[in-house]
Design a protein around this motif. Structure first.
Motif, PDB file in Angstrom:
ATOM      1  N   THR A   1     -41.327  64.212 -89.801  1.00 17.35           N
ATOM      2  CA  THR A   1     -40.460  63.268 -89.089  1.00 17.35           C
ATOM      3  C   THR A   1     -40.239  63.722 -87.653  1.00 17.35           C
ATOM      4  O   THR A   1     -40.376  62.927 -86.715  1.00 17.35           O
ATOM      5  CB  THR A   1     -39.106  63.129 -89.813  1.00 17.35           C
ATOM      6  N   ILE A   2     -39.915  64.993 -87.473  1.00 19.78           N
ATOM      7  CA  ILE A   2     -39.713  65.525 -86.110  1.00 19.78           C
ATOM      8  C   ILE A   2     -41.005  65.418 -85.314  1.00 19.78           C
ATOM      9  O   ILE A   2     -40.995  65.033 -84.135  1.00 19.78           O
ATOM     10  CB  ILE A   2     -39.222  66.984 -86.149  1.00 19.78           C
ATOM     11  N   GLN A   3     -42.124  65.736 -85.941  1.00 22.83           N
ATOM     12  CA  GLN A   3     -43.409  65.628 -85.249  1.00 22.83           C
ATOM     13  C   GLN A   3     -43.630  64.216 -84.740  1.00 22.83           C
ATOM     14  O   GLN A   3     -44.008  64.013 -83.586  1.00 22.83           O
ATOM     15  CB  GLN A   3     -44.552  66.032 -86.177  1.00 22.83           C
ATOM     16  N   LYS A   4     -43.401  63.234 -85.599  1.00 22.13           N
ATOM     17  CA  LYS A   4     -43.627  61.837 -85.206  1.00 22.13           C
ATOM     18  C   LYS A   4     -42.680  61.398 -84.091  1.00 22.13           C
ATOM     19  O   LYS A   4     -43.096  60.715 -83.154  1.00 22.13           O
ATOM     20  CB  LYS A   4     -43.483  60.903 -86.418  1.00 22.13           C
ATOM     21  N   VAL A   5     -41.409  61.797 -84.188  1.00 19.22           N
ATOM     22  CA  VAL A   5     -40.427  61.422 -83.162  1.00 19.22           C
ATOM     23  C   VAL A   5     -40.804  62.030 -81.812  1.00 19.22           C
ATOM     24  O   VAL A   5     -40.795  61.356 -80.782  1.00 19.22           O
ATOM     25  CB  VAL A   5     -38.997  61.841 -83.588  1.00 19.22           C
ATOM     26  N   VAL A   6     -41.150  63.312 -81.809  1.00 17.76           N
ATOM     27  CA  VAL A   6     -41.519  63.976 -80.558  1.00 17.76           C
ATOM     28  C   VAL A   6     -42.807  63.375 -79.998  1.00 17.76           C
ATOM     29  O   VAL A   6     -42.897  63.095 -78.798  1.00 17.76           O
ATOM     30  CB  VAL A   6     -41.650  65.500 -80.764  1.00 17.76           C
ATOM     31  N   GLU A   7     -43.801  63.166 -80.858  1.00 12.65           N
ATOM     32  CA  GLU A   7     -45.055  62.563 -80.397  1.00 12.65           C
ATOM     33  C   GLU A   7     -44.802  61.200 -79.765  1.00 12.65           C
ATOM     34  O   GLU A   7     -45.309  60.915 -78.679  1.00 12.65           O
ATOM     35  CB  GLU A   7     -46.044  62.432 -81.556  1.00 12.65           C
ATOM     36  N   PHE A   8     -44.008  60.364 -80.433  1.00  7.61           N
ATOM     37  CA  PHE A   8     -43.716  59.025 -79.915  1.00  7.61           C
ATOM     38  C   PHE A   8     -42.935  59.108 -78.605  1.00  7.61           C
ATOM     39  O   PHE A   8     -43.277  58.458 -77.620  1.00  7.61           O
ATOM     40  CB  PHE A   8     -42.937  58.207 -80.945  1.00  7.61           C
ATOM     41  N   SER A   9     -41.889  59.919 -78.584  1.00  6.84           N
ATOM     42  CA  SER A   9     -41.019  60.007 -77.410  1.00  6.84           C
ATOM     43  C   SER A   9     -41.722  60.592 -76.196  1.00  6.84           C
ATOM     44  O   SER A   9     -41.584  60.073 -75.082  1.00  6.84           O
ATOM     45  CB  SER A   9     -39.791  60.866 -77.723  1.00  6.84           C
ATOM     46  N   LEU A  10     -42.456  61.661 -76.384  1.00  7.95           N
ATOM     47  CA  LEU A  10     -43.035  62.347 -75.234  1.00  7.95           C
ATOM     48  C   LEU A  10     -44.394  61.807 -74.809  1.00  7.95           C
ATOM     49  O   LEU A  10     -44.801  61.999 -73.665  1.00  7.95           O
ATOM     50  CB  LEU A  10     -43.089  63.848 -75.492  1.00  7.95           C
ATOM     51  N   SER A  11     -45.082  61.115 -75.700  1.00  7.22           N
ATOM     52  CA  SER A  11     -46.351  60.512 -75.280  1.00  7.22           C
ATOM     53  C   SER A  11     -46.111  59.417 -74.243  1.00  7.22           C
ATOM     54  O   SER A  11     -46.931  59.218 -73.355  1.00  7.22           O
ATOM     55  CB  SER A  11     -47.130  59.967 -76.476  1.00  7.22           C
ATOM     56  N   THR A  12     -44.967  58.758 -74.328  1.00  6.09           N
ATOM     57  CA  THR A  12     -44.636  57.733 -73.335  1.00  6.09           C
ATOM     58  C   THR A  12     -44.209  58.354 -72.002  1.00  6.09           C
ATOM     59  O   THR A  12     -44.105  57.656 -71.003  1.00  6.09           O
ATOM     60  CB  THR A  12     -43.516  56.797 -73.845  1.00  6.09           C
ATOM     61  N   GLU A  13     -43.971  59.671 -71.998  1.00  9.73           N
ATOM     62  CA  GLU A  13     -43.600  60.390 -70.773  1.00  9.73           C
ATOM     63  C   GLU A  13     -44.778  61.162 -70.176  1.00  9.73           C
ATOM     64  O   GLU A  13     -44.597  62.014 -69.318  1.00  9.73           O
ATOM     65  CB  GLU A  13     -42.444  61.358 -71.064  1.00  9.73           C
ATOM     66  N   GLY A  14     -45.986  60.887 -70.685  1.00 14.21           N
ATOM     67  CA  GLY A  14     -47.173  61.488 -70.102  1.00 14.21           C
ATOM     68  C   GLY A  14     -47.640  62.781 -70.745  1.00 14.21           C
ATOM     69  O   GLY A  14     -48.447  63.499 -70.163  1.00 14.21           O
TER      70      GLY A  14
ATOM     71  N   LEU B   1     -46.251  71.284 -80.229  1.00  9.20           N
ATOM     72  CA  LEU B   1     -45.034  71.248 -81.022  1.00  9.20           C
ATOM     73  C   LEU B   1     -45.278  71.992 -82.325  1.00  9.20           C
ATOM     74  O   LEU B   1     -46.218  71.664 -83.057  1.00  9.20           O
ATOM     75  CB  LEU B   1     -44.629  69.798 -81.329  1.00  9.20           C
ATOM     76  N   ALA B   2     -44.459  72.993 -82.601  1.00  9.09           N
ATOM     77  CA  ALA B   2     -44.542  73.727 -83.861  1.00  9.09           C
ATOM     78  C   ALA B   2     -43.293  73.394 -84.672  1.00  9.09           C
ATOM     79  O   ALA B   2     -42.195  73.874 -84.374  1.00  9.09           O
ATOM     80  CB  ALA B   2     -44.642  75.222 -83.602  1.00  9.09           C
ATOM     81  N   ASP B   3     -43.450  72.541 -85.664  1.00 10.96           N
ATOM     82  CA  ASP B   3     -42.333  72.115 -86.506  1.00 10.96           C
ATOM     83  C   ASP B   3     -42.886  71.662 -87.843  1.00 10.96           C
ATOM     84  O   ASP B   3     -43.864  70.922 -87.890  1.00 10.96           O
ATOM     85  CB  ASP B   3     -41.568  70.974 -85.836  1.00 10.96           C
TER      86      ASP B   3
ATOM     87  N   ALA C   1     -48.245  71.448 -84.928  1.00 11.87           N
ATOM     88  CA  ALA C   1     -48.591  72.465 -85.919  1.00 11.87           C
ATOM     89  C   ALA C   1     -47.432  72.556 -86.902  1.00 11.87           C
ATOM     90  O   ALA C   1     -46.268  72.465 -86.506  1.00 11.87           O
ATOM     91  CB  ALA C   1     -48.803  73.812 -85.249  1.00 11.87           C
ATOM     92  N   ARG C   2     -47.751  72.755 -88.184  1.00 10.12           N
ATOM     93  CA  ARG C   2     -46.712  72.812 -89.210  1.00 10.12           C
ATOM     94  C   ARG C   2     -46.220  74.224 -89.490  1.00 10.12           C
ATOM     95  O   ARG C   2     -45.274  74.415 -90.223  1.00 10.12           O
ATOM     96  CB  ARG C   2     -47.216  72.186 -90.503  1.00 10.12           C
ATOM     97  N   ASP C   3     -46.878  75.252 -88.911  1.00  8.97           N
ATOM     98  CA  ASP C   3     -46.447  76.629 -89.129  1.00  8.97           C
ATOM     99  C   ASP C   3     -46.812  77.466 -87.898  1.00  8.97           C
ATOM    100  O   ASP C   3     -47.565  77.027 -87.034  1.00  8.97           O
ATOM    101  CB  ASP C   3     -47.084  77.219 -90.397  1.00  8.97           C
ATOM    102  N   GLY C   4     -46.262  78.667 -87.849  1.00 14.71           N
ATOM    103  CA  GLY C   4     -46.445  79.517 -86.682  1.00 14.71           C
ATOM    104  C   GLY C   4     -47.855  80.003 -86.462  1.00 14.71           C
ATOM    105  O   GLY C   4     -48.330  80.074 -85.327  1.00 14.71           O
ATOM    106  N   GLU C   5     -48.548  80.365 -87.533  1.00 12.99           N
ATOM    107  CA  GLU C   5     -49.931  80.847 -87.396  1.00 12.99           C
ATOM    108  C   GLU C   5     -50.830  79.762 -86.804  1.00 12.99           C
ATOM    109  O   GLU C   5     -51.641  80.031 -85.924  1.00 12.99           O
ATOM    110  CB  GLU C   5     -50.483  81.306 -88.751  1.00 12.99           C
ATOM    111  N   THR C   6     -50.666  78.551 -87.297  1.00 12.94           N
ATOM    112  CA  THR C   6     -51.451  77.433 -86.765  1.00 12.94           C
ATOM    113  C   THR C   6     -51.099  77.182 -85.305  1.00 12.94           C
ATOM    114  O   THR C   6     -51.972  76.900 -84.482  1.00 12.94           O
ATOM    115  CB  THR C   6     -51.226  76.163 -87.607  1.00 12.94           C
ATOM    116  N   ALA C   7     -49.821  77.304 -84.974  1.00  8.47           N
ATOM    117  CA  ALA C   7     -49.385  77.089 -83.591  1.00  8.47           C
ATOM    118  C   ALA C   7     -50.049  78.083 -82.641  1.00  8.47           C
ATOM    119  O   ALA C   7     -50.499  77.700 -81.555  1.00  8.47           O
ATOM    120  CB  ALA C   7     -47.869  77.194 -83.493  1.00  8.47           C
ATOM    121  N   ILE C   8     -50.135  79.340 -83.042  1.00  5.82           N
ATOM    122  CA  ILE C   8     -50.783  80.344 -82.189  1.00  5.82           C
ATOM    123  C   ILE C   8     -52.258  80.010 -82.004  1.00  5.82           C
ATOM    124  O   ILE C   8     -52.790  80.055 -80.887  1.00  5.82           O
ATOM    125  CB  ILE C   8     -50.598  81.759 -82.770  1.00  5.82           C
TER     126      ILE C   8
END
Length: 87
Positions: free
Chosen positions: A13-26, A7-9, A32-39
């Motif tokens: 808050t969005i990171q935590k929501v996505v982590e919580f929501s999708l970790s329960t889906e396997g 997740l690059a965002d 990553a907080r920026d594009g360079e880190t995401a790459i």
């Protein structure tokens, strides 16, 4: 075995929501907080899928997607671009 999601965002808050929501889906979510880190992280973890905000600091989501698709190693990883407004 959990599938790796990158997740690059810049929003914690969005990171935590996505982590919580999708970790329960396997999914094993790495953020990553920026594009360079995401790459860099994509190269390290070779995720199953990448979710990226269009409005990233540094290189934006569009450029991130272009770089991922231009990489021989990463080009087959699906990228979903997200757009959200804080208001």
């Amino acid at each position: 075995m959990p599938r790796k999601l990158l997740l690059a965002d810049s929003s914690i808050t969005i990171q935590k929501v996505v982590e919580f929501s999708l970790s329960t889906e396997g999914f094993d979510v790495t953020s990553a907080r920026d594009g360079e880190t995401a790459i860099r992280l994509a190269e390290e973890i070779m995720p199953y899928i990448i979710l990226a905000d269009i409005f990233l600091p540094g290189i934006d989501g569009y450029e991130l997607c272009k770089r991922i698709k231009a990489s021989e190693r990463l080009k087959n990883i699906p990228v979903i671009l997200l757009v959200g407004k804080p208001d």
